[in-house]
Design a protein around this motif. Sequence first.
Motif, PDB file in Angstrom:
ATOM      1  N   GLN A  12     -19.467 -25.549  38.963  1.00  0.00           N
ATOM      2  CA  GLN A  12     -17.535 -25.447  38.526  1.00  0.00           C
ATOM      3  C   GLN A  12     -18.104 -26.695  37.582  1.00  0.00           C
ATOM      4  O   GLN A  12     -16.830 -27.007  36.542  1.00  0.00           O
ATOM      5  CB  GLN A  12     -17.021 -24.897  39.631  1.00  0.00           C
ATOM      6  N   LEU A  13     -18.089 -27.823  38.636  1.00  0.00           N
ATOM      7  CA  LEU A  13     -17.674 -29.413  38.498  1.00  0.00           C
ATOM      8  C   LEU A  13     -18.470 -30.059  37.182  1.00  0.00           C
ATOM      9  O   LEU A  13     -18.299 -30.543  36.042  1.00  0.00           O
ATOM     10  CB  LEU A  13     -17.221 -30.275  39.700  1.00  0.00           C
ATOM     11  N   ALA A  14     -19.095 -29.553  37.495  1.00  0.00           N
ATOM     12  CA  ALA A  14     -20.229 -30.045  35.773  1.00  0.00           C
ATOM     13  C   ALA A  14     -20.293 -29.102  34.427  1.00  0.00           C
ATOM     14  O   ALA A  14     -19.732 -30.259  33.934  1.00  0.00           O
ATOM     15  CB  ALA A  14     -22.089 -30.005  36.738  1.00  0.00           C
ATOM     16  N   ALA A  15     -19.852 -27.701  34.651  1.00  0.00           N
ATOM     17  CA  ALA A  15     -19.805 -26.840  33.891  1.00  0.00           C
ATOM     18  C   ALA A  15     -18.155 -27.438  33.252  1.00  0.00           C
ATOM     19  O   ALA A  15     -18.173 -27.998  32.050  1.00  0.00           O
ATOM     20  CB  ALA A  15     -19.445 -25.763  33.839  1.00  0.00           C
TER      21      ALA A  15
ATOM     22  N   TYR B 257     -18.820 -31.004  30.869  1.00  0.00           N
ATOM     23  CA  TYR B 257     -19.656 -30.776  29.952  1.00  0.00           C
ATOM     24  C   TYR B 257     -18.830 -30.026  28.984  1.00  0.00           C
ATOM     25  O   TYR B 257     -18.624 -30.440  27.938  1.00  0.00           O
ATOM     26  CB  TYR B 257     -20.450 -29.620  30.122  1.00  0.00           C
ATOM     27  N   ASN B 258     -18.181 -29.189  29.248  1.00  0.00           N
ATOM     28  CA  ASN B 258     -17.062 -28.778  28.293  1.00  0.00           C
ATOM     29  C   ASN B 258     -16.327 -29.141  27.779  1.00  0.00           C
ATOM     30  O   ASN B 258     -15.081 -28.562  26.774  1.00  0.00           O
ATOM     31  CB  ASN B 258     -16.629 -27.034  28.723  1.00  0.00           C
TER      32      ASN B 258
ATOM     33  N   PHE C 217     -17.246 -29.254  21.871  1.00  0.00           N
ATOM     34  CA  PHE C 217     -15.886 -28.698  20.856  1.00  0.00           C
ATOM     35  C   PHE C 217     -16.776 -27.595  19.804  1.00  0.00           C
ATOM     36  O   PHE C 217     -17.985 -27.630  19.410  1.00  0.00           O
ATOM     37  CB  PHE C 217     -15.286 -29.857  20.150  1.00  0.00           C
ATOM     38  N   SER C 218     -15.790 -26.525  19.440  1.00  0.00           N
ATOM     39  CA  SER C 218     -16.722 -25.398  18.572  1.00  0.00           C
ATOM     40  C   SER C 218     -16.147 -25.979  17.274  1.00  0.00           C
ATOM     41  O   SER C 218     -14.700 -26.478  16.815  1.00  0.00           O
ATOM     42  CB  SER C 218     -16.193 -24.079  19.120  1.00  0.00           C
ATOM     43  N   ARG C 219     -16.390 -25.157  16.444  1.00  0.00           N
ATOM     44  CA  ARG C 219     -16.500 -25.932  15.003  1.00  0.00           C
ATOM     45  C   ARG C 219     -16.397 -23.928  14.561  1.00  0.00           C
ATOM     46  O   ARG C 219     -17.187 -23.286  14.258  1.00  0.00           O
ATOM     47  CB  ARG C 219     -17.856 -25.892  13.743  1.00  0.00           C
TER      48      ARG C 219
END
Length: 105
Positions: free
Chosen positions: A25-28, A31-32, A36-38
């Motif tokens: 969970q911490l790694a996700a 990363y997130n 960013f989403s286009r």
Amino acid sequence: MIKDSLDFAEEHRDQALLRIQNYQQLAAKYYNKRTFSRSFAKGDLVLRKVFENTREVNAGKLGANGEGPYIITMIVKPGVYRLAAMDGTEILRSWNSINLKRFYY
């Protein structure tokens, strides 16, 4: 003593599983936080990423990184788009937003 350690084996497995889940969970989350989403709207102009099979022969590192511009004709689902060339001919398959960049003119 062996029976005691067998009794605690399942507890140790459960604790290890919890530690693994917390780490994932911490790694996700890390990363997130940096992604960013286009998102594009219908009618936007975009450049399509150049892949190895469409790359210009002998262009080297100074070759084009994007093809286009293309017009977004349809939003299949969030992050997936149908494209058309500037003359109106449809591109056969849909494209993910990872492979598209906004075109500014």
